[in-house]
Every structure is written in C-alpha cells, then in structure tokens.
Write an enzyme that holds these catalytic residues in place. Structure first.
Site, PDB file in Angstrom:
ATOM      1  N   LYS A  71       0.850  -1.367   0.075  1.00  0.00           N
ATOM      2  CA  LYS A  71       0.016  -0.025  -0.022  1.00  0.00           C
ATOM      3  C   LYS A  71       0.893   1.235  -0.025  1.00  0.00           C
ATOM      4  CE  LYS A  71      -4.236  -1.980   2.225  1.00  0.00           C
ATOM      5  NZ  LYS A  71      -5.117  -1.655   2.985  1.00  0.00           N
ATOM      6  N   ASP A 107     -10.081   2.694   1.885  1.00  0.00           N
ATOM      7  CA  ASP A 107     -10.053   2.038   3.128  1.00  0.00           C
ATOM      8  C   ASP A 107     -10.777   3.085   4.267  1.00  0.00           C
ATOM      9  OD1 ASP A 107      -8.914  -0.336   2.807  1.00  0.00           O
ATOM     10  OD2 ASP A 107      -6.954   0.505   3.165  1.00  0.00           O
TER      11      ASP A 107
END
Ligand code: ATR
Length: 282
Positions: A71, A107
């Site tokens: 990420k 997210d």
C-alpha cells in the site's frame, strides 16, 4: 466481434486467500457485466511491483486494488494521489489513465460507511479510541476525523508509533497501551492484528464506554472476535471487519467494472461462506 471485457484486480503478496475477487465477481454476476477481477502477486520490492503494474496497465487493466505489503509502495509509484491517500500515507487503489496511475484510499471511506451503516439514525462519534498505529490505524483515524469530526486518541503497544500519528495530525492524543480499559469513548477501534487467527485476543472490558457506543474490529478471520463479543455483552454496537472489507471494495467496482455495487445481506452471506478457509487480508 464482441466487446472486450473490463479488467481489474487486486495485487498483494501473498494474494491467494483474498476475498476481493469473490466480492467483485458477485457484483459483476448480479448485473451481468462483462468484467473480470483477478488476484495478482508481485514480490515485495519496488522493481517487481513496477514491472507487474506496468504490464497490467499495458494489458488494458482499468485499475487495481492494492493490499499488504504494497500500500505504501503504490502511493510512491503513482503519478498523482488523492489528498486522503497522501494523508494516510498509503493507497489501496490505483486507477490507470493511459500510462498514468492515480492513487486513492477507499479504506477511509470503507471504515466511515461501515460505521454509518451500523447506526442509520446517526451516530455521535465525538470521542474515538483507536488501538494500534499501523496502516489500518492511520486510515481509521483519518476516517474518524474527516467523516465524524471525532477527537481521536491512539493507544499502541509501541508508544512512539502512536506519537507519530499525533505529530502528523492524524490523531489528537496518544496514551499508554496499558490504559486501554480507561478510555471514555463513543467509538472503540481495534486496528491491531490482535484477535486474528493465530494471534492472542485483544482484551478490552468497555467499562468506560459511553451509552450507545460502537466497537469496530478490522479483523475478519474470525468474524466474531473476543473484542466484539465483549463489546456486544457490554451493550455496544459491534461492527466487524467484513463490513469494512465489503465497503472499501465499492469505489473500485464502480470506477472500473460496473454500475451497481450494493452491500446487502446476500453479498455478506456469500462472502461469509468463504471465510471458513484461512488466509490473508483484503
Ligand atoms: P497494518 O499496517 O496492517 O496495520 P502493522 O503496521 O504491522 O500492520 O500494525 C500492526 C498493529 O498491531 C500495530 O499497531 C502493532 O503494534 P506495534 O506497533 O507495537 O507493533 C499491533 N500489534 C501486533 N501484535 C500485537 C500484540 N501482541 N500486542 C499489542 N499490539 C500488537
């Protein structure tokens, strides 16, 4: 000639147990979209990641979800990034436009949507406690501050990492890990790996929880952790990790593959059935 399918995927290391392909396949089948979402591995170094991602872009992929351990790498790789991705310091989405890649972080939205869905009449999240200080904690803290204007306190085993979140403006206060049962909060978040299969449970007794408070667990294997079970016993609203996993997937599907991505009971049950096998995140 028939139309070419829309292509997207999820990139991680390992990726074999990812549930995201099942989530996207469910939505594509539901609206009969000509779309494929493929699990892809890239070794955890910049050169491997770049080679794989550039190949997928050249092959016509519209975008990728990005999971552990890539990420932060995805944010560095991208040509441009959303403010949210930059704030969190990580991206779980790459969207291709020609040979350019844009980084986003769903997210944050996934966490906020999961909390909103748990309390449809509105939710007072004035005071939040985030346990943990890794990537998940960073996204959750940003969601609590941006979507709920919460005052966020972070507690982490390694205290200096909690201090870092405060120094970066992602949280308002840091407090010792040992004081985790003493916080009066409206939202309690487990953003550690405690409670995951193979890890010890996270023990929080919720004695200081405000009436109507919520507990959110990022862990979804198992779905019902000791943290959530304790919260339910204390009368809190419990939000499990599957809720967030499903909701962070919505923006990618809508941007790359199709027109409708409902998070409903049928989807939840279909994915829950897959949880009986062990494996990695997202
Ligand atoms: P991610 O980016 O997925 O959140 P991470 O950066 O490895 O992963 O973070 C894992 C979190 O779980 C950290 O907050 C970690 O605490 P430390 O910063 O002290 O390592 C927390 N964690 C993992 N095992 C733990 C344990 N046994 N007790 C308490 N916290 C733990």
């Amino acid at each position: 000639m028939s139309a070419a399918p829309r292509l997207a995927g999820v990139i991680g290391w390992p990726i074999g147990h990812s549930l995201s392909p099942n989530v996207h396949a469910y939505w594509a089948a539901r609206e009969n979209a000509l779309a494929h979402y493929i699990p892809i591995t890239a070794a955890p170094d910049d050169a491997s990641f770049r080679r794989v991602v550039e190949g997928l872009c050249a092959a016509g992929f519209r975008g990728l979800n990005v999971t552990v351990p890539h990420k932060e790498r995805a944010l560095r790789y991208a040509d441009e990034a959303s403010d949210l991705a930059r704030r969190v310091g990580a991206a779980n989405m790459l969207t291709f436009d020609g040979d350019r890649a844009r980084a986003d972080n769903s997210d944050v939205e996934g966490f906020a949507e999961a909390l909103r869905a748990a309390a449809p009449d509105g939710f007072n999240a004035a005071r939040a406690l985030v346990l943990g200080a890794g990537g998940a904690a960073r996204a959750d803290a940003v969601a609590l501050k941006t979507a709920f204007a919460a005052h966020v306190t972070v507690k982490n085993r390694t205290g200096s990492r909690a201090d870092d979140l405060v120094a970066e403006g992602l949280a308002d206060a840091a407090a010792p890990w040992g004081s985790r049962n003493e916080t009066q909060a409206d939202v309690f978040v487990n953003a550690t790996s405690l409670g995951m299969e193979g890890s010890p449970p996270l023990d929080v007794d919720f004695a200081a929880a405000a009436p109507g408070a919520a507990a959110v667990d990022i862990v979804y294997r198992p779905l019902e952790t000791a943290f959530l079970a304790n919260a339910r016993r204390a009368g809190l609203i419990a939000v499990d990790g599957l809720e967030m996993l499903l909701r962070q997937a919505v923006p990618g599907y809508l941007r790359w593959l199709g027109d409708a991505a409902p998070v409903d009971n049928a989807l939840r049950e279909a994915i829950r059935a897959r949880l009986t096998t062990g494996g990695a995140k997202a």
